[in-house]
Design a protein around this motif. Structure first.
Motif, mmCIF file in Angstrom:
data_model
loop_
_atom_site.group_PDB
_atom_site.id
_atom_site.type_symbol
_atom_site.label_atom_id
_atom_site.label_comp_id
_atom_site.label_asym_id
_atom_site.label_seq_id
_atom_site.Cartn_x
_atom_site.Cartn_y
_atom_site.Cartn_z
ATOM 1 N N ASN B 15 -10.417 -17.378 30.968
ATOM 2 C CA ASN B 15 -11.265 -17.003 32.100
ATOM 3 C C ASN B 15 -11.119 -15.534 32.495
ATOM 4 O OD1 ASN B 15 -12.415 -19.472 32.298
ATOM 5 N ND2 ASN B 15 -10.911 -20.274 33.759
ATOM 6 N N GLY B 16 -9.899 -15.007 32.357
ATOM 7 C CA GLY B 16 -9.675 -13.613 32.709
ATOM 8 C C GLY B 16 -10.372 -12.643 31.768
ATOM 9 N N GLY B 17 -10.998 -13.127 30.700
ATOM 10 C CA GLY B 17 -11.708 -12.262 29.763
ATOM 11 C C GLY B 17 -10.890 -11.927 28.525
ATOM 12 N N VAL B 18 -9.656 -12.408 28.484
ATOM 13 C CA VAL B 18 -8.819 -12.152 27.307
ATOM 14 C C VAL B 18 -9.254 -13.080 26.173
ATOM 15 C CG1 VAL B 18 -6.466 -12.115 26.421
ATOM 16 C CG2 VAL B 18 -6.899 -11.622 28.837
ATOM 17 N N THR B 19 -9.471 -12.495 24.992
ATOM 18 C CA THR B 19 -9.769 -13.323 23.832
ATOM 19 C C THR B 19 -8.474 -13.538 23.072
ATOM 20 O OG1 THR B 19 -11.921 -12.287 23.756
ATOM 21 C CG2 THR B 19 -11.285 -13.582 21.845
ATOM 22 N N ALA B 20 -7.932 -14.745 23.166
ATOM 23 C CA ALA B 20 -6.628 -15.008 22.559
ATOM 24 C C ALA B 20 -6.751 -15.273 21.074
ATOM 25 C CB ALA B 20 -5.957 -16.194 23.248
ATOM 26 N N VAL B 21 -7.856 -15.902 20.670
ATOM 27 C CA VAL B 21 -8.073 -16.233 19.265
ATOM 28 C C VAL B 21 -9.509 -15.859 18.915
ATOM 29 C CG1 VAL B 21 -8.214 -18.122 17.604
ATOM 30 C CG2 VAL B 21 -6.384 -18.114 19.287
ATOM 31 N N LYS B 22 -9.651 -15.070 17.832
ATOM 32 C CA LYS B 22 -10.984 -14.563 17.481
ATOM 33 C C LYS B 22 -11.460 -15.119 16.151
ATOM 34 C CE LYS B 22 -10.083 -10.204 19.710
ATOM 35 N NZ LYS B 22 -9.348 -8.986 19.393
ATOM 36 N N GLU B 23 -12.370 -16.056 16.187
ATOM 37 C CA GLU B 23 -13.054 -16.545 14.993
ATOM 38 C C GLU B 23 -12.139 -16.751 13.808
ATOM 39 O OE1 GLU B 23 -16.668 -14.539 14.104
ATOM 40 O OE2 GLU B 23 -17.474 -15.106 16.066
ATOM 41 N N ILE B 24 -11.094 -17.555 13.989
ATOM 42 C CA ILE B 24 -10.209 -17.790 12.852
ATOM 43 C C ILE B 24 -10.721 -18.986 12.046
ATOM 44 C CG2 ILE B 24 -8.170 -16.776 13.920
ATOM 45 C CD1 ILE B 24 -7.163 -19.611 14.442
ATOM 46 N N SER B 25 -10.497 -18.929 10.749
ATOM 47 C CA SER B 25 -10.864 -20.020 9.854
ATOM 48 C C SER B 25 -9.736 -20.239 8.857
ATOM 49 C CB SER B 25 -12.141 -19.678 9.081
ATOM 50 O OG SER B 25 -13.210 -19.480 9.965
ATOM 51 N N PHE B 26 -9.375 -21.484 8.652
ATOM 52 C CA PHE B 26 -8.415 -21.820 7.594
ATOM 53 C C PHE B 26 -8.432 -23.322 7.370
ATOM 54 C CE2 PHE B 26 -5.146 -23.680 10.276
ATOM 55 C CZ PHE B 26 -5.314 -23.046 11.501
ATOM 56 N N GLN B 27 -7.781 -23.728 6.296
ATOM 57 C CA GLN B 27 -7.679 -25.150 5.989
ATOM 58 C C GLN B 27 -6.251 -25.477 5.597
ATOM 59 O OE1 GLN B 27 -10.583 -25.779 2.910
ATOM 60 N NE2 GLN B 27 -12.176 -26.139 4.443
ATOM 61 N N VAL B 28 -5.821 -26.674 5.955
ATOM 62 C CA VAL B 28 -4.500 -27.129 5.542
ATOM 63 C C VAL B 28 -4.686 -28.434 4.791
ATOM 64 C CG1 VAL B 28 -2.195 -27.809 6.309
ATOM 65 C CG2 VAL B 28 -3.443 -26.060 7.578
ATOM 66 N N GLU B 29 -4.070 -28.512 3.604
ATOM 67 C CA GLU B 29 -4.187 -29.722 2.780
ATOM 68 C C GLU B 29 -3.153 -30.753 3.214
ATOM 69 O OE1 GLU B 29 -6.577 -29.956 0.530
ATOM 70 O OE2 GLU B 29 -7.182 -27.854 0.831
ATOM 71 N N GLN B 30 -3.457 -32.008 2.922
ATOM 72 C CA GLN B 30 -2.497 -33.060 3.218
ATOM 73 C C GLN B 30 -1.207 -32.855 2.425
ATOM 74 O OE1 GLN B 30 -3.880 -37.061 3.219
ATOM 75 N NE2 GLN B 30 -1.933 -37.761 4.011
ATOM 76 N N GLY B 31 -0.076 -33.059 3.104
ATOM 77 C CA GLY B 31 1.213 -32.924 2.450
ATOM 78 C C GLY B 31 1.729 -31.500 2.385
ATOM 79 N N GLU B 32 1.019 -30.586 3.038
ATOM 80 C CA GLU B 32 1.433 -29.197 3.006
ATOM 81 C C GLU B 32 2.336 -28.888 4.192
ATOM 82 O OE1 GLU B 32 -0.964 -25.118 1.956
ATOM 83 O OE2 GLU B 32 -2.068 -26.670 2.977
ATOM 84 N N ILE B 33 3.235 -27.921 4.029
ATOM 85 C CA ILE B 33 3.945 -27.367 5.181
ATOM 86 C C ILE B 33 3.353 -25.983 5.395
ATOM 87 C CG2 ILE B 33 6.154 -26.683 6.153
ATOM 88 C CD1 ILE B 33 7.500 -28.709 4.337
ATOM 89 N N PHE B 34 2.639 -25.844 6.504
ATOM 90 C CA PHE B 34 1.864 -24.647 6.758
ATOM 91 C C PHE B 34 2.530 -23.874 7.883
ATOM 92 C CE2 PHE B 34 -1.789 -22.340 8.569
ATOM 93 C CZ PHE B 34 -2.376 -21.832 7.417
ATOM 94 N N GLY B 35 2.890 -22.638 7.608
ATOM 95 C CA GLY B 35 3.570 -21.828 8.621
ATOM 96 C C GLY B 35 2.599 -20.892 9.313
ATOM 97 N N PHE B 36 2.772 -20.756 10.612
ATOM 98 C CA PHE B 36 1.897 -19.905 11.398
ATOM 99 C C PHE B 36 2.788 -18.856 12.049
ATOM 100 C CE2 PHE B 36 -1.894 -19.830 14.405
ATOM 101 C CZ PHE B 36 -2.804 -19.606 13.392
ATOM 102 N N LEU B 37 2.695 -17.628 11.575
ATOM 103 C CA LEU B 37 3.596 -16.588 12.063
ATOM 104 C C LEU B 37 2.824 -15.519 12.805
ATOM 105 C CD1 LEU B 37 5.709 -15.868 8.848
ATOM 106 C CD2 LEU B 37 5.887 -17.795 10.396
ATOM 107 N N GLY B 38 3.514 -14.880 13.725
ATOM 108 C CA GLY B 38 2.894 -13.767 14.422
ATOM 109 C C GLY B 38 3.697 -13.421 15.642
#
Lengths: 279, 331
Positions: B15-38
């Protein structure tokens, strides 16, 4: 891999079939947790016994002079002040404990438990309503205990055992509604320190601008008007009637209906407020 | 087989106008360990909360286990487990009661709840303490109970937000073992955020690095490390004269053997093609500028360097600030 995924597919199917009417079970679990918390905190249980005892002994003795004065006795409508006071103490307990319900929501939000509940497939409505139900059960228990203490101190319940139980139930319904008021306010607070003064500000006028501890006959006119709009007045009138006069239905039914209506409206408002706060 | 998590152009504006996430796209397959870093504030938690149905996206789509997070939130919730960094277990209840409660939230029958509680308490080695109040548990025991609670409904996907934050090394390794075990035995999918590069390297099949709401790169740890070509020379100067360092850096970077140079505190980090021959050349430049060298290290690239290359931040700084803020309450 095919074999291993099979039980999961089965579970998913099973989960879907149980997904239909889960509201009662969701309310049960939210309520169960709050009851467990209540019962495992010994200090809370002790205080629910000690506090009304102090009030009854202290106020009952201190104010007994009022009923020695025949004018005072007529104004209160009782022979002993403690008869007048007992339902007052009961409703006060219901008011204060009910109003504290909001704290548990702020607490759950703070330590992440609220998010955990929200990430689970439970009905959103079950969270406020479960908490309100737990509060009302706790208060029904407390009021029964206060009643037993009062009996020991010589208070007579004119309406008998069933009247005694109805008194506890009315107090429970009233605290259910007050818990709803408390939650509806608490949804906007992130800290206990912020919420506390607001809830205090709410309870004091509700308590004193009613006929809970002062007889209406002794009130100035402006206060009578406020008292007539105070939901607490409608809960205490049937309770006091059941203690002092017995089954005088024309005094009991209107208050009972309004208190139930108040509880119903608070279910809607607190659910709406809660949904708004998590959107 | 369809991916278990599908994200398309997902965006969250507060609401404050901050865009926390901008048009991200990805896919995770079943049985995967997917790391999200930042870094902190990069949009990791916001993304998790959108996939968890705790936050509604401003635009874009996301599906978990084939269900749209906006249209079928209850099915999504049933398919996933969420273990936040808050240690959200009720410490007035006992361990077993916490699991019973969690089972109730997921509509399991009492019989199934007690069966699975028993199984999971065994898995996380808490059977002996199951009937003690959680208040008396250590931090590691609480985390293990929290993980057990997240598994009670056998989710297809488990979201782990900083699963080993603040835990001792032994407990960390235990938790890695659980994750590997569940992936292997149950073909479970994991989506985890972490600040520990060694954790991401050891566990994850693929890693996404997100910064300022944008995914910079998604790849396996091995090929990410290959992307940072050559080796890294880190030099610490014994004096901190900004002018002299600023003078020396462009000359170092103009050397043909040096790919690029970044200043880091009172030192610099140079990516070079061949460390053994680059070090004498770099030394020559530094001496000619009158700077004294305190220490020098030559490193093969690790995920730390990959992370730095994509986010422009060093992990040292990141970890410190994380230590101060990880206890703050997210709403």
């Amino acid at each position: 891999m095919e074999i291993r995924t099979a039980p999961f597919a089965h579970d998913a199917k099973e989960n879907e079939s149980t997904m239909k009417l889960t509201l009662p079970s969701d309310i049960y679990y939210v309520c169960w947790r709050d009851m467990k918390r209540f019962l495992s905190q010994k200090s809370r249980i002790l205080m629910t016994l000690v506090q009304p005892l102090i009030w009854l002994v202290l106020m009952g003795n201190m104010m007994s002079g009022m009923t020695n004065n025949p004018y005072g006795a007529r104004m209160l409508g009782v022979k002993n002040y403690i008869d007048f006071m007992t339902p007052g103490i009961m409703i006060m307990t219901a008011l204060f404990s009910g109003t504290f319900c909001g704290f548990s929501l702020v607490w759950d939000r703070r330590f992440g438990f609220l998010n955990k509940m929200l990430a689970a497939p439970i009905s959103r409505m079950a969270i406020p309503v479960g908490k309100m139900t737990a509060t009302s059960l706790q208060i029904t228990l407390q009021v029964i205990i206060i009643g037993i203490i009062a009996l020991v101190m010589g208070v007579t319940f004119s309406s008998g055992v069933f009247g005694f139980l109805l008194i506890a139930i009315i107090a429970g319904i009233f605290s259910f509604a007050m818990a709803g008021v408390s939650l509806s306010i608490a949804v906007f607070f992130k800290t206990l320190e912020g919420l506390h003064p607001i809830l205090n500000f709410l309870t004091m006028p509700l308590m004193f601008m009613s006929n809970a501890i002062f007889p209406k006959a002794a009130m100035p006119n402006w206060m009578k008007i406020i008292s007539d709009w105070n939901p607490l007045t409608y809960a205490i009138t049937p309770m006091r009637t059941l203690v002092v006069e017995g089954w005088v239905l024309e005094k009991i039914i209107p208050g009972l209906v309004i208190t139930i209506g108040f509880a119903f409206v608070m279910v809607l408002i607190s659910t709406w407020q809660f949904n708004r706060s998590i959107a | 087989m369809k991916p278990i998590i599908e994200v398309e152009n997902l965006t969250k504006k507060y609401n404050g106008g901050v865009t926390a996430v901008k048009e991200i796209s990805f896919q995770v397959e079943q049985g995967e360990i997917f790391g999200f870093l930042g870094p902190n504030g990069a949009g990791k938690s916001t993304t998790i909360m959108m996939l968890n149905t705790l936050l509604s996206p401003t635009s874009g789509r996301a599906r978990v286990a084939g269900f749209d997070v906006v249209e079928k939130p209850d099915q999504v919730r049933m398919s996933l487990g969420y273990i936040s960094q808050d240690l959200a277990i009720d410490d007035i209840l006992t361990g077993r009661e916490n699991l019973y409660l969690q089972a109730g939230f997921y509509h399991l029958s009492r019989k199934k709840a007690s069966e699975r509680s028993k199984e999971l308490l065994d898995l996380v080695a808490l059977t002996e303490r199951a009937d003690d109040q959680v208040e008396t548990y250590s931090g590691g025991m609480r985390k293990r109970l929290d993980i057990a609670a997240g598994l009670i409904h056998r989710p297809k996907v488990l979201f782990l937000d900083e699963p080993t934050l603040g835990l001792d090394i032994q407990t960390r390794h235990q938790i890695w073992d659980y994750i590997n075990y569940l992936r292997k035995e149950m073909n479970m999918t994991f989506f985890l955020t972490t600040h520990y590069m060694d954790e991401a390297d050891a566990l994850c099949n693929r890693i996404a690095i997100i910064d300022k709401g944008i995914i910079k790169v998604i790849d396996s740890p091995a090929s990410l490390k290959n992307q940072v070509r050559g080796e890294v020379v880190c030099i610490q100067f014994s004096e901190t004269s900004e002018d002299k360092i600023a003078d020396a850096l462009p000359i170092i970077s103009s050397l043909s053997i040096v790919e690029n140079v970044k200043q880091r505190d009172s030192g610099c980090m140079a990516v070079v093609r061949d460390g053994d021959t680059a070090i004498p050349e770099i030394f020559r430049v530094i001496h000619s500028k009158g700077l004294k060298i305190n220490s020098v290290t030559l490193k093969k690239p690790s995920l730390d360097e990959v992370y730095m290359a994509f986010t422009g931040k060093t992990l040292g700084n990141e970890r410190e600030s994380n230590g101060n803020t990880h206890r703050t309450v997210r709403t």
